[in-house]
Motif scaffolding. Sequence first.
Motif, short mmCIF file in Angstrom:
data_model
loop_
_atom_site.label_atom_id
_atom_site.label_comp_id
_atom_site.label_asym_id
_atom_site.label_seq_id
_atom_site.Cartn_x
_atom_site.Cartn_y
_atom_site.Cartn_z
N GLU A 30 0.72 -1.19 -0.10
CA GLU A 30 -0.10 0.02 -0.12
C GLU A 30 0.91 1.16 -0.19
O GLU A 30 0.45 2.19 -0.57
CB GLU A 30 -0.98 0.11 1.21
CG GLU A 30 -2.11 -0.98 1.22
CD GLU A 30 -3.03 -0.59 0.17
OE1 GLU A 30 -3.71 -1.62 -0.30
OE2 GLU A 30 -3.28 0.52 -0.22
N SER A 49 3.43 7.77 -0.25
CA SER A 49 2.07 7.46 -0.80
C SER A 49 1.43 6.34 0.44
O SER A 49 2.22 5.51 0.22
CB SER A 49 1.79 7.30 -2.21
OG SER A 49 0.52 6.64 -2.45
N GLU A 52 -3.12 4.36 -3.61
CA GLU A 52 -3.53 4.53 -4.90
C GLU A 52 -4.23 6.04 -4.84
O GLU A 52 -5.32 6.11 -4.21
CB GLU A 52 -4.19 3.45 -5.63
CG GLU A 52 -4.48 4.12 -7.25
CD GLU A 52 -5.19 2.73 -7.79
OE1 GLU A 52 -5.08 1.60 -7.24
OE2 GLU A 52 -6.21 2.88 -8.43
N GLY A 53 -3.68 7.08 -5.47
CA GLY A 53 -4.49 8.35 -5.73
C GLY A 53 -4.21 9.23 -4.69
O GLY A 53 -4.63 10.20 -4.64
N THR A 54 -3.26 8.78 -3.75
CA THR A 54 -2.71 9.65 -2.74
C THR A 54 -1.18 9.88 -2.59
O THR A 54 -0.69 8.96 -2.93
CB THR A 54 -3.23 9.11 -1.12
OG1 THR A 54 -2.15 7.98 -0.71
CG2 THR A 54 -4.67 8.63 -1.23
N THR A 55 -0.88 11.45 -2.24
CA THR A 55 0.58 11.56 -1.94
C THR A 55 0.43 12.43 -0.63
O THR A 55 -0.60 13.17 -0.58
CB THR A 55 1.09 12.02 -3.05
OG1 THR A 55 0.67 13.41 -3.35
CG2 THR A 55 0.82 11.08 -4.32
N SER A 67 3.36 11.16 -8.49
CA SER A 67 1.89 10.65 -8.54
C SER A 67 1.99 9.05 -8.42
O SER A 67 2.95 8.45 -8.59
CB SER A 67 1.57 11.09 -10.13
OG SER A 67 2.31 10.56 -10.98
N ARG A 68 0.55 9.02 -8.07
CA ARG A 68 0.48 7.23 -7.70
C ARG A 68 -1.02 6.94 -8.20
O ARG A 68 -1.79 6.91 -7.61
CB ARG A 68 0.35 7.17 -6.31
CG ARG A 68 0.02 5.78 -5.87
CD ARG A 68 1.49 5.09 -5.44
NE ARG A 68 1.26 3.56 -5.21
CZ ARG A 68 1.02 3.27 -3.91
NH1 ARG A 68 0.90 3.88 -2.79
NH2 ARG A 68 1.00 1.87 -3.51
N LEU A 69 -0.94 6.91 -9.52
CA LEU A 69 -2.16 6.51 -10.62
C LEU A 69 -2.67 5.24 -10.42
O LEU A 69 -3.59 4.81 -10.41
CB LEU A 69 -1.97 7.02 -11.87
CG LEU A 69 -1.68 8.64 -12.05
CD1 LEU A 69 -1.58 9.03 -13.74
CD2 LEU A 69 -2.79 9.56 -11.50
N LYS A 70 -1.54 4.32 -10.18
CA LYS A 70 -1.70 3.01 -9.87
C LYS A 70 -1.09 2.44 -8.86
O LYS A 70 -0.01 3.13 -8.32
CB LYS A 70 -1.07 2.24 -11.47
CG LYS A 70 -1.77 2.53 -12.53
CD LYS A 70 -1.13 1.50 -13.75
CE LYS A 70 -1.78 1.65 -15.11
NZ LYS A 70 -1.11 0.97 -16.00
N LYS A 71 -1.61 1.41 -8.07
CA LYS A 71 -0.99 1.05 -6.83
C LYS A 71 0.24 0.59 -6.90
O LYS A 71 1.23 0.73 -5.99
CB LYS A 71 -2.05 -0.22 -6.30
CG LYS A 71 -1.51 -0.56 -4.92
CD LYS A 71 -2.48 -1.75 -4.37
CE LYS A 71 -2.14 -2.11 -3.30
NZ LYS A 71 -3.07 -2.95 -2.61
#
Lengths: 119, 114
Positions: A30, A49, A52-55, A67-71
């Motif tokens: 994660e 992060s 996914e989707g968080t930073t 960026s964390r577009l994919k896990k």
Amino acid sequence: NAGVTQTPKFRVLKTGQSMTLLCAQDMNHEYMYWYRQDPGMGLRLIHYSVGEGTTAKGEVPDGYNVSRLKKQNFLLGLESAAPSQTSVYFCASSSHATGTGLSGANVLTFGAGSRLTVL
Amino acid sequence: AQSVTQPDIHITVSEGASLELRCNYSYGATPYLFWYVQSPGQGLQLLLKYFSGDTLVQGIKGFEAEFKRSQSSFNLRKPSVHWSDAAEYFCAVGGSGGGFKTIFGAGTRLFVKA
């Protein structure tokens, strides 16, 4: 079992150029992190992060974006490189905390590093 | 302030001799403690960790470390060093909930002489 893979391993940039470092992990972790390593200073956290989707910002975030577009992927970008960003960059990942088993979330698995030189 | 101090920038030991790498920390809560090793050109690899329980913890490659709360120390030891142990060693401290709370020391580089 690849673990954490970083690309590229080496890069030379001129001041003002941009670039992206890619980190990929295949452990379904994660949490992901970007560190920089400088002589005599250990590792310093740039961004991280928790899913996914968080930073979130770490200790030394200025001049970097992530960026964390994919896990499984965590990208580190330099929009306008400066000589002070010459360093070795490490990506790491860790599993999520589960109940009392918080230990997994704290054990970091590192990539082999990316050496960046900014002229 | 939270911090990790590794007093020795580098240490040289003879092959077969014993080793102790020092680590002192400052952390407000109950610490999670780690030792990582970095071989040249490689990333960091976990040697051992302490979360709770027995204050003497065993790790990989024959390493052990002892947590001493009264001294805020977590020194790494090995009874007999091998040439392949030459590397840089990092002590780290963190809290519960995620590795983003981990703080690393500056590292100690170990040289092994024949």
